[in-house]
Motif scaffolding. Structure first.
Motif, PDB file in Angstrom:
ATOM      1  N   HIS A   1       2.568   9.541   1.380  1.00 34.86           N
ATOM      2  CA  HIS A   1       2.620  10.535   0.306  1.00 34.86           C
ATOM      3  C   HIS A   1       3.307   9.948  -0.924  1.00 34.86           C
ATOM      4  CE1 HIS A   1       1.103  13.926   2.567  1.00 34.86           C
ATOM      5  NE2 HIS A   1       1.909  13.594   3.557  1.00 34.86           N
ATOM      6  N   TRP A   2       4.374   9.191  -0.698  1.00 35.69           N
ATOM      7  CA  TRP A   2       5.115   8.592  -1.800  1.00 35.69           C
ATOM      8  C   TRP A   2       4.234   7.601  -2.554  1.00 35.69           C
ATOM      9  CZ3 TRP A   2       9.158   9.887  -4.435  1.00 35.69           C
ATOM     10  CH2 TRP A   2       9.792   8.955  -5.253  1.00 35.69           C
ATOM     11  N   GLU A   3       3.441   6.821  -1.829  1.00 32.99           N
ATOM     12  CA  GLU A   3       2.544   5.857  -2.473  1.00 32.99           C
ATOM     13  C   GLU A   3       1.482   6.548  -3.325  1.00 32.99           C
ATOM     14  OE1 GLU A   3       1.138   3.261   0.708  1.00 32.99           O
ATOM     15  OE2 GLU A   3       2.333   1.686  -0.237  1.00 32.99           O
ATOM     16  N   GLN A   4       1.166   7.791  -3.041  1.00 32.40           N
ATOM     17  CA  GLN A   4       0.173   8.553  -3.797  1.00 32.40           C
ATOM     18  C   GLN A   4       0.770   9.184  -5.053  1.00 32.40           C
ATOM     19  OE1 GLN A   4      -1.607  11.498  -1.230  1.00 32.40           O
ATOM     20  NE2 GLN A   4      -1.791  10.037   0.435  1.00 32.40           N
TER      21      GLN A   4
ATOM     22  N   THR B   1      -1.444  10.308  -8.360  1.00 30.22           N
ATOM     23  CA  THR B   1      -1.667  11.752  -8.386  1.00 30.22           C
ATOM     24  C   THR B   1      -1.073  12.417  -9.620  1.00 30.22           C
ATOM     25  OG1 THR B   1      -1.698  11.799  -5.978  1.00 30.22           O
ATOM     26  CG2 THR B   1      -1.374  13.901  -7.095  1.00 30.22           C
ATOM     27  N   VAL B   2       0.161  12.075  -9.966  1.00 31.57           N
ATOM     28  CA  VAL B   2       0.839  12.781 -11.069  1.00 31.57           C
ATOM     29  C   VAL B   2       1.034  11.918 -12.312  1.00 31.57           C
ATOM     30  CG1 VAL B   2       2.038  14.288  -9.452  1.00 31.57           C
ATOM     31  CG2 VAL B   2       3.210  12.259 -10.323  1.00 31.57           C
ATOM     32  N   GLY B   3       0.809  10.626 -12.216  1.00 36.00           N
ATOM     33  CA  GLY B   3       0.974   9.726 -13.357  1.00 36.00           C
ATOM     34  C   GLY B   3       2.337   9.057 -13.369  1.00 36.00           C
ATOM     35  N   ILE B   4       2.394   7.923 -14.030  1.00 34.37           N
ATOM     36  CA  ILE B   4       3.631   7.134 -14.059  1.00 34.37           C
ATOM     37  C   ILE B   4       4.747   7.862 -14.802  1.00 34.37           C
ATOM     38  CG2 ILE B   4       2.966   5.820 -16.119  1.00 34.37           C
ATOM     39  CD1 ILE B   4       4.910   4.415 -13.100  1.00 34.37           C
ATOM     40  N   LYS B   5       4.427   8.596 -15.848  1.00 34.47           N
ATOM     41  CA  LYS B   5       5.459   9.282 -16.629  1.00 34.47           C
ATOM     42  C   LYS B   5       6.174  10.343 -15.786  1.00 34.47           C
ATOM     43  CE  LYS B   5       6.194  11.632 -21.007  1.00 34.47           C
ATOM     44  NZ  LYS B   5       5.583  12.102 -22.245  1.00 34.47           N
ATOM     45  N   ALA B   6       5.414  11.186 -15.081  1.00 34.51           N
ATOM     46  CA  ALA B   6       6.017  12.231 -14.241  1.00 34.51           C
ATOM     47  C   ALA B   6       6.769  11.619 -13.069  1.00 34.51           C
ATOM     48  CB  ALA B   6       4.952  13.200 -13.737  1.00 34.51           C
ATOM     49  N   ALA B   7       6.208  10.564 -12.470  1.00 35.55           N
ATOM     50  CA  ALA B   7       6.887   9.902 -11.349  1.00 35.55           C
ATOM     51  C   ALA B   7       8.210   9.292 -11.807  1.00 35.55           C
ATOM     52  CB  ALA B   7       5.979   8.832 -10.738  1.00 35.55           C
TER      53      ALA B   7
ATOM     54  N   TYR C   1       0.969  17.769  -2.428  1.00 28.84           N
ATOM     55  CA  TYR C   1       0.045  17.624  -3.545  1.00 28.84           C
ATOM     56  C   TYR C   1      -1.011  18.726  -3.563  1.00 28.84           C
ATOM     57  CZ  TYR C   1       2.059  12.984  -3.931  1.00 28.84           C
ATOM     58  OH  TYR C   1       2.922  11.934  -4.073  1.00 28.84           O
ATOM     59  N   THR C   2      -0.779  19.823  -2.864  1.00 28.94           N
ATOM     60  CA  THR C   2      -1.736  20.923  -2.859  1.00 28.94           C
ATOM     61  C   THR C   2      -1.099  22.139  -3.500  1.00 28.94           C
ATOM     62  OG1 THR C   2      -1.030  21.662  -0.664  1.00 28.94           O
ATOM     63  CG2 THR C   2      -2.856  20.085  -0.760  1.00 28.94           C
ATOM     64  N   SER C   3      -1.873  23.181  -3.659  1.00 25.05           N
ATOM     65  CA  SER C   3      -1.336  24.406  -4.264  1.00 25.05           C
ATOM     66  C   SER C   3      -0.333  25.062  -3.345  1.00 25.05           C
ATOM     67  CB  SER C   3      -2.466  25.390  -4.569  1.00 25.05           C
ATOM     68  OG  SER C   3      -3.087  25.772  -3.373  1.00 25.05           O
TER      69      SER C   3
ATOM     70  N   GLY D   1       1.784  18.749  -7.858  1.00 26.31           N
ATOM     71  CA  GLY D   1       2.733  18.280  -6.872  1.00 26.31           C
ATOM     72  C   GLY D   1       4.091  18.938  -6.910  1.00 26.31           C
ATOM     73  N   ARG D   2       4.663  19.022  -5.721  1.00 27.31           N
ATOM     74  CA  ARG D   2       6.011  19.524  -5.548  1.00 27.31           C
ATOM     75  C   ARG D   2       6.741  18.615  -4.557  1.00 27.31           C
ATOM     76  NH1 ARG D   2       2.413  22.321  -6.390  1.00 27.31           N
ATOM     77  NH2 ARG D   2       1.609  22.400  -4.292  1.00 27.31           N
TER      78      ARG D   2
END
Length: 101
Positions: free
Chosen positions: A8-11, A15-21, A97-99, A68-69
């Motif tokens: 999940h961490w590798e995704q 999934t959310v982009g480098i800025k959010a990560a 990564y789901t709703s 993501g949460r």
């Protein structure tokens, strides 16, 4: 982070982009107990929010994006043994990564 969440961490970045990560990383590495100035954070209530042990925070629910949460707890004085040095630590409990469900 527990090994079961490594995939999940590798995704995270795809999934959310480098800025959010990077924003999440900066938040948990500097001020995990403070509200994030950009992302939505809150302490969970009830059983899901209970600390995992003495010295741990309640569970923080971090909305990394609409996709993501991440739930985590932190300790400002964690020791790996009774005689060990105290240090700050963040434990990632869930990455989703789901709703909301």
């Amino acid at each position: 982070m527990h090994r079961k969440f490594f995939d999940h961490w590798e995704q995270l970045v795809p999934t959310v982009g480098i800025k959010a990560a990077q924003q999440f990383w900066d938040h948990v590495s500097r001020s995990p107990g403070e509200p994030d100035p950009i992302a939505s954070t809150c302490f969970l209530r009830g059983k899901p929010g209970r600390p995992q042990g003495e010295g741990w925070s309640r569970t923080v629910h971090y909305e990394i994006s609409g996709a993501g949460r991440i739930d985590y707890q932190y300790s400002d004085s964690y020791k790996t043994s009774p005689d060990g040095d105290e240090h700050r630590v963040v434990a990632i409990l869930t990455i989703n990564y789901t709703s909301h469900s």
